[in-house]
Design a protein around this motif. Structure first.
Motif, PDB file in Angstrom:
ATOM      1  N   ASP A  30       0.844  -1.204   0.000  1.00  0.00           N
ATOM      2  CA  ASP A  30       0.000   0.000   0.000  1.00  0.00           C
ATOM      3  C   ASP A  30       0.875   1.249   0.000  1.00  0.00           C
ATOM      4  N   GLN A  31       1.391   1.549  -1.187  1.00  0.00           N
ATOM      5  CA  GLN A  31       2.306   2.668  -1.359  1.00  0.00           C
ATOM      6  C   GLN A  31       2.288   3.100  -2.818  1.00  0.00           C
ATOM      7  N   GLN A  32       1.894   4.323  -3.061  1.00  0.00           N
ATOM      8  CA  GLN A  32       1.890   4.925  -4.398  1.00  0.00           C
ATOM      9  C   GLN A  32       0.965   4.223  -5.396  1.00  0.00           C
ATOM     10  N   ILE A  33       0.004   3.479  -4.899  1.00  0.00           N
ATOM     11  CA  ILE A  33      -1.043   2.886  -5.726  1.00  0.00           C
ATOM     12  C   ILE A  33      -2.329   2.918  -4.906  1.00  0.00           C
ATOM     13  N   HIS A  55       2.481  -4.734  -8.416  1.00  0.00           N
ATOM     14  CA  HIS A  55       2.605  -3.342  -7.991  1.00  0.00           C
ATOM     15  C   HIS A  55       3.156  -2.546  -9.174  1.00  0.00           C
ATOM     16  N   ARG A  56       2.920  -1.265  -9.201  1.00  0.00           N
ATOM     17  CA  ARG A  56       3.424  -0.474 -10.343  1.00  0.00           C
ATOM     18  C   ARG A  56       4.952  -0.400 -10.357  1.00  0.00           C
ATOM     19  N   LYS A  64      -3.870  15.566   1.423  1.00  0.00           N
ATOM     20  CA  LYS A  64      -2.884  15.840   0.377  1.00  0.00           C
ATOM     21  C   LYS A  64      -2.990  17.296  -0.088  1.00  0.00           C
TER      22      LYS A  64
END
Length: 194
Positions: free
Chosen positions: A31-34, A77-78, A185
């Motif tokens: 759970d990071q940058q997606i 993941h990306r 954000k």
């Protein structure tokens, strides 16, 4: 008592997260940058490709071989190379430090919330915030009743908030968490511009 998780919105992915502590921990790692639900669907992709989402199996693999599994389209993941390496590192740490039993991170020796937080933060890829969110997820949705878990989770452990994946129980709560994150954000961006 722990309930069936609804973090992804896909019955098979949510079943895996509900039944497999390593899969849940891996979802949190990813759970990071997606988007959250994409991250937590990652363990199901691993299970489909390897037959299981298992710490011992992953740790026993050559890291490059496992990264190739993560990079196979649709990728886990990306950033399949760096995140595949992190999942491999996580699996290796769980095998080394917990004999492959992920649940013992929050169960072995009847730890309090502070100790569980410390154990989570010692894992590869788990900083303070990620560890607190995961602790809140255990307390709010997995039946963790350890003394002090809410305090150790900080704001994420509070009742009635929609701040993180720990608060996602359905599509509505997912939308509320997403709105909270977007607002935060925007506030951070505005603060930077001043």
């Amino acid at each position: 008592m722990s309930r069936e998780l609804h973090l992804v919105g896909d019955p098979e992915a949510d079943r895996l997260l509900s039944e497999n502590p390593f899969a849940l921990l891996t979802g949190m790692l990813l759970d990071q940058q997606i988007p959250m639900e994409v991250a937590f669907a990652g363990p199901r992709k691993i299970e489909e490709r390897l037959g299981a989402c298992d710490a011992e199996q992953i740790a026993a693999m050559d890291p490059d071989q496992f990264i190739a599994v993560c990079a196979t389209p649709p990728s886990v993941h990306r950033f399949p190379k760096s995140m595949g390496q992190r999942v491999h590192d996580l699996a290796s740490a769980i095998v080394r430090d917990y004999r492959g039993d992920t649940g013992s991170i929050w169960a072995a020796g009847h730890p309090d919330g502070t100790e569980i937080l410390k154990r989570l933060k010692a894992l590869p890829g788990f900083g303070d915030q990620k560890a607190r969110i995961f602790l809140a997820l255990l307390g709010k949705q997995r039946g963790l009743s350890t003394p002090g878990w809410r305090e150790a989770a900080g704001d994420y452990g509070a009742e009635g908030v929609h701040m993180s994946i720990a608060d996602v129980v359905d599509a509505d709560s997912l939308a509320q968490v997403r709105a909270y994150k977007k607002e935060k954000k925007a506030a951070a961006k505005a603060a930077k511009q001043q």
